[in-house]
Write a protein that holds these residues in place. Structure first.
Motif, mmCIF file in Angstrom:
data_model
loop_
_atom_site.group_PDB
_atom_site.id
_atom_site.type_symbol
_atom_site.label_atom_id
_atom_site.label_comp_id
_atom_site.label_asym_id
_atom_site.label_seq_id
_atom_site.Cartn_x
_atom_site.Cartn_y
_atom_site.Cartn_z
ATOM 1 N N UNK A 178 0.864 -1.189 0.000
ATOM 2 C CA UNK A 178 0.000 0.000 0.000
ATOM 3 C C UNK A 178 0.899 1.236 0.000
ATOM 4 N N UNK A 179 1.391 1.567 -1.179
ATOM 5 C CA UNK A 179 2.423 2.594 -1.320
ATOM 6 C C UNK A 179 2.309 3.226 -2.703
ATOM 7 N N UNK A 180 2.126 4.537 -2.723
ATOM 8 C CA UNK A 180 1.826 5.207 -4.000
ATOM 9 C C UNK A 180 3.004 5.210 -4.982
ATOM 10 N N UNK A 181 4.238 5.207 -4.480
ATOM 11 C CA UNK A 181 5.384 5.173 -5.406
ATOM 12 C C UNK A 181 5.373 3.846 -6.164
ATOM 13 N N UNK A 182 5.165 2.760 -5.427
ATOM 14 C CA UNK A 182 5.110 1.441 -6.069
ATOM 15 C C UNK A 182 3.945 1.373 -7.061
ATOM 16 N N UNK A 183 2.781 1.845 -6.625
ATOM 17 C CA UNK A 183 1.591 1.781 -7.482
ATOM 18 C C UNK A 183 1.844 2.552 -8.780
ATOM 19 N N UNK A 184 2.334 3.791 -8.656
ATOM 20 C CA UNK A 184 2.536 4.614 -9.852
ATOM 21 C C UNK A 184 3.667 4.091 -10.729
#
Ligand code: TF8
Length: 338
Positions: A178-184
């Protein structure tokens, strides 16, 4: 103080700890039970590190401080346990820094893909001024950070195809933290990232709700992801640290002697854990080769291509986390690499 006295003996400890200056009361070592939970299994290097921590604390405190260990997310996933620390209902957890970005966004600097080339580079940054600066911000959020352990370099597994080129990510439904850097970053590569807590991953892979996931080799082995995945591609796309956390509510009730024991044990057990993590990374690869999973390497050239594709994401988040902090990180890395 009069109010405290009126409450009687039971409350005396809590009241008197409130009257001390700074951290650490002055009361020697008391009998205490300390609940420490992690998301991974006992056989994983993190589990073994936690057992080492328990051994050191119990030995240094003459058996007065008892560490009760909980493995395999029995107390919840990283985020849930960290929130329990903030609430004061659990004393210790050792989560990945990645899912904590919702609590303290600056941890996200460690999520930049391809940031570290080696574990030793990670050690130097985490144990140096940058890592320290982030630990020092944690009390604002009701947490005390006693240092960093190693989760490690992450690789992608999936049930569809070997990932050999950046293009191979296209359309893959990949579980991320649950991490936006990974998601993006995975979106930028054309994958379909699906964030979820770690303890749900095996079932989601088994039922094909997702095609794949990414984690260090020790975890792929310990959690038997090879049973429900066809391909393991050695992407080494990002390094994840663990951060050793103590509930601030709990910490503030401890004497300086007790605090010192926990601090020293976290560092000593951390050295052991990092060593074990590195040995296990190699051993796990050998053992995974014997399972049915198909393993493939990625060329440096393809890794470079992936890094270029993801670069705009890194730049966007560098601004969010603070250009000063990110520049300091790159300067430190330059120094280490000289
Ligand atoms: C993940 C992390 C986890 C750990 C652990 C369960 O993929 O790598 O393995 O943080 O606490 O969620």
């Amino acid at each position: 103080m009069a109010g405290c006295m009126a409450m009687g003996l039971l409350f005396l400890t809590a009241c008197s700890s409130g009257t001390t200056q700074g951290s650490g009361t002055d009361k020697g070592i008391q009998q205490r039970v300390i609940k420490a939970g992690i998301g991974l299994n006992e056989d994983h290097p993190e589990g073994q590190g936690l057992l080492k921590f328990k051994e050191i604390v119990e030995q240094k405190s003459g058996g007065k401080l008892k560490v009760q260990t909980y493995f395999s997310a029995t107390l919840g996933d990283d985020l849930k346990m960290t929130e329990a620390l903030q609430a004061g209902t659990q004393e210790i957890t050792i989560p990945s820094t990645s899912p904590l970005v919702g609590i303290m966004k600056e941890f996200g600097i460690f999520d930049f893909p391809f940031l570290f080339n080696t574990s030793e580079e990670a050690d130097a940054i985490l144990d140096g001024p940058i890592g320290q600066k982030l630990l020092e911000k944690l009390p604002e959020y009701g947490l005390i950070g006693l240092g960093y352990w190693e989760n490690g370099f992450r690789h992608v597994t999936n049930s569809k195809r070997a990932i050999e080129t950046a293009d191979d990510f296209k359309g893959l439904k990949l579980r991320t933290m649950q991490n936006e850097v990974h998601i993006d970053a995975f979106k930028e590569l054309g994958a379909n990232p699906t964030p979820m807590p770690f303890s749900e991953v095996f079932t989601a892979l088994e039922s094909h709700t997702i095609d794949g996931q990414e984690n260090p080799l020790a975890t792929i082995k310990s959690n038997k992801f090879y049973e429900v995945q066809k391909h393991l591609s050695l992407t080494k796309h990002v390094y994840t640290p663990f951060v050793f956390l103590v509930s601030k509510k709990f910490w503030d009730t401890l004497s300086s002697e007790e605090q010192k024991i926990l601090q020293e044990a976290a560092i000593e057990a951390g050295k052991y854990q990092r060593q074990l993590s590195r040995e296990e990374d190699q051993k796990a690869l050998d053992e995974l080769k014997k399972t049915g999973v198909k393993i493939n390497e990625i060329s440096d050239q393809e890794r470079q291509k992936m890094a270029e594709i993801i670069q705009p994401v890194v730049e966007t988040y560098a601004k969010k986390f603070g250009d000063d902090l990110v520049n300091e990180l790159y300067n430190e890395l330059d120094k280490i690499r000289q």
